[in-house]
Design a protein around this motif. Structure first.
Motif, mmCIF file in Angstrom:
data_model
loop_
_atom_site.group_PDB
_atom_site.id
_atom_site.type_symbol
_atom_site.label_atom_id
_atom_site.label_comp_id
_atom_site.label_asym_id
_atom_site.label_seq_id
_atom_site.Cartn_x
_atom_site.Cartn_y
_atom_site.Cartn_z
ATOM 1 N N THR A 165 0.517 -1.313 0.245
ATOM 2 C CA THR A 165 -0.262 -0.340 -0.401
ATOM 3 C C THR A 165 0.782 1.636 0.369
ATOM 4 O OG1 THR A 165 -0.013 -0.389 2.281
ATOM 5 C CG2 THR A 165 -1.979 -1.378 1.196
ATOM 6 N N HIS A 166 0.147 2.097 0.104
ATOM 7 C CA HIS A 166 0.679 3.695 -0.103
ATOM 8 C C HIS A 166 0.203 4.968 0.478
ATOM 9 C CE1 HIS A 166 3.206 6.806 -1.979
ATOM 10 N NE2 HIS A 166 2.207 7.977 -2.095
ATOM 11 N N ALA A 167 1.375 5.406 1.267
ATOM 12 C CA ALA A 167 0.157 6.422 2.416
ATOM 13 C C ALA A 167 1.192 8.323 1.838
ATOM 14 C CB ALA A 167 1.646 6.304 3.762
ATOM 15 N N TRP A 168 -0.358 8.324 2.414
ATOM 16 C CA TRP A 168 0.299 10.272 2.035
ATOM 17 C C TRP A 168 -0.488 10.482 3.080
ATOM 18 C CZ3 TRP A 168 -2.323 6.524 -0.853
ATOM 19 C CH2 TRP A 168 -3.778 7.046 -1.427
ATOM 20 N N ILE A 169 -0.313 12.507 2.767
ATOM 21 C CA ILE A 169 -0.891 13.133 4.206
ATOM 22 C C ILE A 169 -2.153 13.483 3.829
ATOM 23 C CG2 ILE A 169 -0.405 15.163 5.157
ATOM 24 C CD1 ILE A 169 3.074 14.165 4.734
ATOM 25 N N GLU A 170 -3.192 14.046 4.026
ATOM 26 C CA GLU A 170 -4.068 14.946 4.547
ATOM 27 C C GLU A 170 -4.538 15.842 5.285
ATOM 28 O OE1 GLU A 170 -7.106 13.128 1.910
ATOM 29 O OE2 GLU A 170 -7.541 12.901 3.783
ATOM 30 N N VAL A 171 -3.966 17.433 5.162
ATOM 31 C CA VAL A 171 -4.153 18.414 5.686
ATOM 32 C C VAL A 171 -5.730 19.245 5.481
ATOM 33 C CG1 VAL A 171 -3.419 21.036 6.390
ATOM 34 C CG2 VAL A 171 -2.171 18.952 5.011
ATOM 35 N N LEU A 172 -6.145 19.629 6.760
ATOM 36 C CA LEU A 172 -7.596 20.175 6.938
ATOM 37 C C LEU A 172 -7.559 21.540 6.626
ATOM 38 C CD1 LEU A 172 -10.112 19.423 7.597
ATOM 39 C CD2 LEU A 172 -10.405 20.056 10.226
ATOM 40 N N VAL A 173 -8.553 21.668 5.997
ATOM 41 C CA VAL A 173 -8.101 23.446 5.465
ATOM 42 C C VAL A 173 -9.601 24.159 5.794
ATOM 43 C CG1 VAL A 173 -6.649 23.559 4.055
ATOM 44 C CG2 VAL A 173 -8.986 22.861 3.242
#
Length: 292
Positions: free
Chosen positions: A222-230
């Motif tokens: 699997t791959h991993a990334w980031i989400e930022v709340l705006v």
């Protein structure tokens, strides 16, 4: 785009396991960026499952095998349609300080995504990078872009260089790791800057979509990334491993504060021997039908 995805996990035991228990966070959600057309999880030996939704919105399938078995396989299959989603321009034009002020009235809703964890530690490196890339007067979108590029350019992607026990301080020191480590570095910096951010686990189309285009870097599993709340309570996604904003070649599956919350499969078994795990992921784009 429509993707057919198969995620196959095989466990083989040195000696027959007397019993085993597991949790699977393998169910994708319907989102503005993706629509789940079909999904199934097949466990062999066959056993019943029960499900619940965890604190981070993940659908979790719990299963138990209270009998002897030598092998265990979990096959996750899905067909997902992805759609490009326009980033919230107005929110990304706000300064980092303005974003912090807006979220100051919603701390109870975002508290978990602002805190360090045992995995996502806060250290002097994160403080220095937050001051450099996410100063209060920096437009949020510009800061995220520069931070994403800096992580990619400063850390070497090297498969097998780390494992789940490698500390974040070691990642900072050695300046190498895999997608999971790049995500944890980014989360540490973002939370240090007072910006709520979460870990995402999913799948990515690594093969180039057409001759001459660039292949993306992704794990064989699997791959991993980031989400930022705006502001506006929208999540925007960045992938420091590939130095880009996430797009329609990504399929999100699970979320959390760090990899521990979003691990696709975890569990335990009872037996006298060891365990060998083998994981394969196949992600194939369906050919588009020619327009009439």
């Amino acid at each position: 785009m429509i993707f057919e995805i198969s995620h196959i996990t095989h466990y083989t035991y040195g000696h027959q396991a007397a019993e085993a228990y597991g949790e699977a966070r393998l169910t994708p959600q319907n989102l503005p960026s993706q629509k789940v057309l079909s999904h199934s999880i097949v466990i062999n030996p066959e056993t019943k499952t029960s499900s619940y939704v965890d604190h981070y919105g993940n659908t979790v399938q719990f299963f138990s095998l209270p009998f002897r078995h030598k092998k265990l396989s979990v096959v996750n299959q899905m067909v997902v349609e992805t759609t490009p989603v326009e980033r919230p321009k107005e929110s990304l034009e706000l300064s980092v300080q303005e974003v912090r002020q807006i979220f100051s009235s919603a701390l109870t809703d975002i508290f978990d995504f602002l805190q360090p964890t045992e995995v996502v530690e806060i250290g002097k490196e994160a403080v220095q990078w937050a001051r450099k890339y996410l100063r209060g007067d920096t437009p949020l979108g510009e800061g995220l872009q520069r931070l994403n590029e800096a992580i990619h350019d400063s850390f070497d992607y090297k498969k097998g260089s780390t494992d789940n026990s490698t500390s974040l301080s070691a990642i900072w020191r050695e300046k190498r790791g895999v997608c999971q480590d790049f995500a944890h570095v980014g989360l540490s910096i973002l939370r240090t800057a007072g910006l709520p951010a979460r870990y995402v686990c999913g799948y990515i189309e690594t093969d180039p979509p057409k001759p001459g285009s660039k292949a993306l870097v992704g794990a064989v599993a699997t791959h991993a990334w980031i989400e930022v709340l705006v502001p506006g309570m929208a999540w925007v996604a960045i992938d420091p491993t590939n130095r880009q904003w996430c797009n329609e070649r990504y399929v999100a599956v699970s979320y959390g504060r760090d990899f521990r919350d979003a691990t696709p499969l975890r569990g335990t078994f009872k037996g006298s021997g060891g365990q060998l795990m083998n994981v394969k992921v196949f992600m194939k784009r369906r050919a588009e039908k020619p327009k009439a």
